[in-house]
Write a protein that holds these residues in place. Structure first.
Motif, PDB file in Angstrom:
ATOM      1  N   LEU A  93       3.715   2.177   2.831  1.00 31.26           N
ATOM      2  CA  LEU A  93       4.791   3.161   2.646  1.00 31.26           C
ATOM      3  C   LEU A  93       4.178   4.550   2.492  1.00 31.26           C
ATOM      4  CD1 LEU A  93       6.845   1.221  -0.064  1.00 31.26           C
ATOM      5  CD2 LEU A  93       7.335   1.315   2.375  1.00 31.26           C
ATOM      6  N   LEU A  94       4.949   5.567   2.887  1.00 33.49           N
ATOM      7  CA  LEU A  94       4.497   6.952   2.743  1.00 33.49           C
ATOM      8  C   LEU A  94       5.395   7.702   1.768  1.00 33.49           C
ATOM      9  CD1 LEU A  94       3.678   8.627   6.179  1.00 33.49           C
ATOM     10  CD2 LEU A  94       2.104   8.190   4.318  1.00 33.49           C
ATOM     11  N   LYS A  95       4.791   8.477   0.899  1.00 31.25           N
ATOM     12  CA  LYS A  95       5.561   9.361   0.019  1.00 31.25           C
ATOM     13  C   LYS A  95       5.150  10.800   0.331  1.00 31.25           C
ATOM     14  CE  LYS A  95       6.527  10.501  -4.819  1.00 31.25           C
ATOM     15  NZ  LYS A  95       6.195  10.221  -6.237  1.00 31.25           N
ATOM     16  N   LEU A 138       0.850  -1.195   0.000  1.00 31.30           N
ATOM     17  CA  LEU A 138       0.000   0.000   0.000  1.00 31.30           C
ATOM     18  C   LEU A 138       0.886   1.246   0.000  1.00 31.30           C
ATOM     19  CD1 LEU A 138      -3.081   0.741   0.335  1.00 31.30           C
ATOM     20  CD2 LEU A 138      -2.593   0.961   2.773  1.00 31.30           C
ATOM     21  N   LYS A 139       0.646   2.143  -0.956  1.00 31.21           N
ATOM     22  CA  LYS A 139       1.455   3.371  -1.079  1.00 31.21           C
ATOM     23  C   LYS A 139       0.554   4.576  -0.791  1.00 31.21           C
ATOM     24  CE  LYS A 139       2.947   2.218  -5.291  1.00 31.21           C
ATOM     25  NZ  LYS A 139       2.548   0.797  -5.421  1.00 31.21           N
ATOM     26  N   ILE A 140       0.909   5.301   0.269  1.00 32.40           N
ATOM     27  CA  ILE A 140       0.112   6.453   0.719  1.00 32.40           C
ATOM     28  C   ILE A 140       0.895   7.735   0.461  1.00 32.40           C
ATOM     29  CG2 ILE A 140      -1.085   7.507   2.689  1.00 32.40           C
ATOM     30  CD1 ILE A 140      -2.114   4.706   2.322  1.00 32.40           C
ATOM     31  N   VAL A 163       6.925   3.405   9.954  1.00 31.88           N
ATOM     32  CA  VAL A 163       6.540   3.465   8.538  1.00 31.88           C
ATOM     33  C   VAL A 163       7.689   4.077   7.721  1.00 31.88           C
ATOM     34  CG1 VAL A 163       4.849   4.345   6.876  1.00 31.88           C
ATOM     35  CG2 VAL A 163       4.131   3.779   9.212  1.00 31.88           C
ATOM     36  N   PRO A 164       8.169   3.392   6.670  1.00 32.32           N
ATOM     37  CA  PRO A 164       9.198   3.989   5.804  1.00 32.32           C
ATOM     38  C   PRO A 164       8.627   5.196   5.057  1.00 32.32           C
ATOM     39  CG  PRO A 164       9.065   1.597   5.494  1.00 32.32           C
ATOM     40  CD  PRO A 164       7.852   2.001   6.269  1.00 32.32           C
ATOM     41  N   ILE A 165       9.429   6.263   4.966  1.00 33.43           N
ATOM     42  CA  ILE A 165       8.959   7.513   4.342  1.00 33.43           C
ATOM     43  C   ILE A 165       9.920   7.956   3.254  1.00 33.43           C
ATOM     44  CG2 ILE A 165       8.418   9.955   4.743  1.00 33.43           C
ATOM     45  CD1 ILE A 165       7.832   8.892   7.736  1.00 33.43           C
ATOM     46  N   TYR A 166       9.357   8.241   2.094  1.00 36.91           N
ATOM     47  CA  TYR A 166      10.129   8.749   0.954  1.00 36.91           C
ATOM     48  C   TYR A 166       9.859  10.242   0.850  1.00 36.91           C
ATOM     49  CZ  TYR A 166      11.695   9.268  -3.923  1.00 36.91           C
ATOM     50  OH  TYR A 166      12.344   9.660  -5.079  1.00 36.91           O
ATOM     51  N   ASP A 167      10.908  11.052   1.008  1.00 36.31           N
ATOM     52  CA  ASP A 167      10.781  12.513   0.920  1.00 36.31           C
ATOM     53  C   ASP A 167      11.090  12.936  -0.523  1.00 36.31           C
ATOM     54  OD1 ASP A 167      11.090  15.268   0.960  1.00 36.31           O
ATOM     55  OD2 ASP A 167      12.195  15.309   2.846  1.00 36.31           O
ATOM     56  N   ALA A 168      10.030  13.142  -1.311  1.00 36.81           N
ATOM     57  CA  ALA A 168      10.197  13.409  -2.741  1.00 36.81           C
ATOM     58  C   ALA A 168      10.969  14.695  -3.002  1.00 36.81           C
ATOM     59  CB  ALA A 168       8.832  13.468  -3.432  1.00 36.81           C
ATOM     60  N   ALA A 176       0.043   7.460  -8.978  1.00 36.04           N
ATOM     61  CA  ALA A 176       0.750   6.192  -8.749  1.00 36.04           C
ATOM     62  C   ALA A 176       0.578   5.705  -7.313  1.00 36.04           C
ATOM     63  CB  ALA A 176       2.238   6.369  -9.076  1.00 36.04           C
ATOM     64  N   LEU A 177      -0.295   6.366  -6.540  1.00 36.44           N
ATOM     65  CA  LEU A 177      -0.467   6.031  -5.123  1.00 36.44           C
ATOM     66  C   LEU A 177      -1.871   5.489  -4.864  1.00 36.44           C
ATOM     67  CD1 LEU A 177       1.233   9.294  -3.854  1.00 36.44           C
ATOM     68  CD2 LEU A 177       2.267   7.015  -3.873  1.00 36.44           C
ATOM     69  N   ASP A 178      -2.019   4.782  -3.743  1.00 31.05           N
ATOM     70  CA  ASP A 178      -3.316   4.176  -3.421  1.00 31.05           C
ATOM     71  C   ASP A 178      -4.240   5.119  -2.663  1.00 31.05           C
ATOM     72  OD1 ASP A 178      -2.668   1.465  -4.428  1.00 31.05           O
ATOM     73  OD2 ASP A 178      -1.140   1.554  -2.862  1.00 31.05           O
ATOM     74  N   ARG A 179      -3.665   5.954  -1.804  1.00 32.05           N
ATOM     75  CA  ARG A 179      -4.450   6.915  -1.028  1.00 32.05           C
ATOM     76  C   ARG A 179      -3.598   8.168  -0.848  1.00 32.05           C
ATOM     77  NH1 ARG A 179      -7.240   2.981  -1.457  1.00 32.05           N
ATOM     78  NH2 ARG A 179      -8.680   1.988   0.022  1.00 32.05           N
ATOM     79  N   VAL A 180      -4.251   9.301  -0.561  1.00 29.20           N
ATOM     80  CA  VAL A 180      -3.504  10.545  -0.305  1.00 29.20           C
ATOM     81  C   VAL A 180      -4.065  11.228   0.951  1.00 29.20           C
ATOM     82  CG1 VAL A 180      -2.865  12.838  -1.178  1.00 29.20           C
ATOM     83  CG2 VAL A 180      -2.959  10.905  -2.753  1.00 29.20           C
TER      84      VAL A 180
END
Length: 201
Positions: free
Chosen positions: A113-115, A7-9, A31-36, A128-132
């Protein structure tokens, strides 16, 4: 056996909304976090093909002699020119998308995962994400926070940045979840409730 879909949030919010604080809370519960935004800066300094594309579009002054992005020069180039902003985004966002896809593969066992990205809806990366989640704070609160954090900015500059980001009302409309970081409501219970929901999705 089919591979489990992770799941990509997405988490977004205007400047000064406090999305980084919300991300830190999610980080505290593992929760792993990707800082765009920080990854985009790294990619612009380290992705050779992108450096060539940016140089071709914005001139040799786009990078300094050490191959690092000339940020003051680029800021002058794009700040008041929406076409140049669009051009730069069209070069950078696909590379960030590829980088995110590779990062996701590093966490096959994460529950989700969190972006984090400031311009999630504007860039189209929410698709490209499942929820925002959008993090909301009133404009006056956000101005105060940014001026405290970035004393080099003026109130006019902060308002100019607001003008380049999607309106908060529109972000709320497009998001699946809202965290209210308005100094009136406690954020920790809101984040923990969302965490439970995501674990059950």
């Amino acid at each position: 056996m089919s591979k489990k879909k992770i799941l990509k949030i997405g988490i977004t919010g205007g400047i000064g909304s406090g999305k980084s604080i919300i991300c830190r809370i999610f980080g505290c519960v593992g929760v792993p976090i990707y800082d765009a935004d920080s990854r985009a800066r790294w990619i612009m300094n380290n992705h050779q093909a992108l450096q060539q594309e940016v140089t071709a579009e914005f001139g040799t002054e786009a990078y300094d002699s050490q191959g690092q992005l000339n940020r003051p020069y680029m800021a002058k180039q794009v700040f008041n020119d929406s076409n140049k902003v669009k051009t730069l985004n069209q070069l950078v966002h696909p590379k960030v998308g590829q980088d995110f896809a590779a990062w996701v593969q590093l966490y096959p066992n994460a529950p989700y995962l969190l972006k984090e990205a400031a311009l999630m809806f504007e860039s189209g990366s929410h698709q490209a994400l499942d929820r925002v989640i959008t993090v909301f704070a009133p404009k006056d609160v956000r101005i105060k926070r940014v001026l405290q954090r970035d004393p080099q900015r003026s109130e006019e500059q902060v308002k100019a940045i607001f003008g380049k980001q999607l309106a908060e009302e529109e972000k709320i409309k497009r998001a699946d979840f809202v965290v209210y970081n308005d100094d009136q409501q406690m954020v920790l219970p809101q984040v923990l409730r969302l965490h439970e929901q995501f674990l059950n999705l």
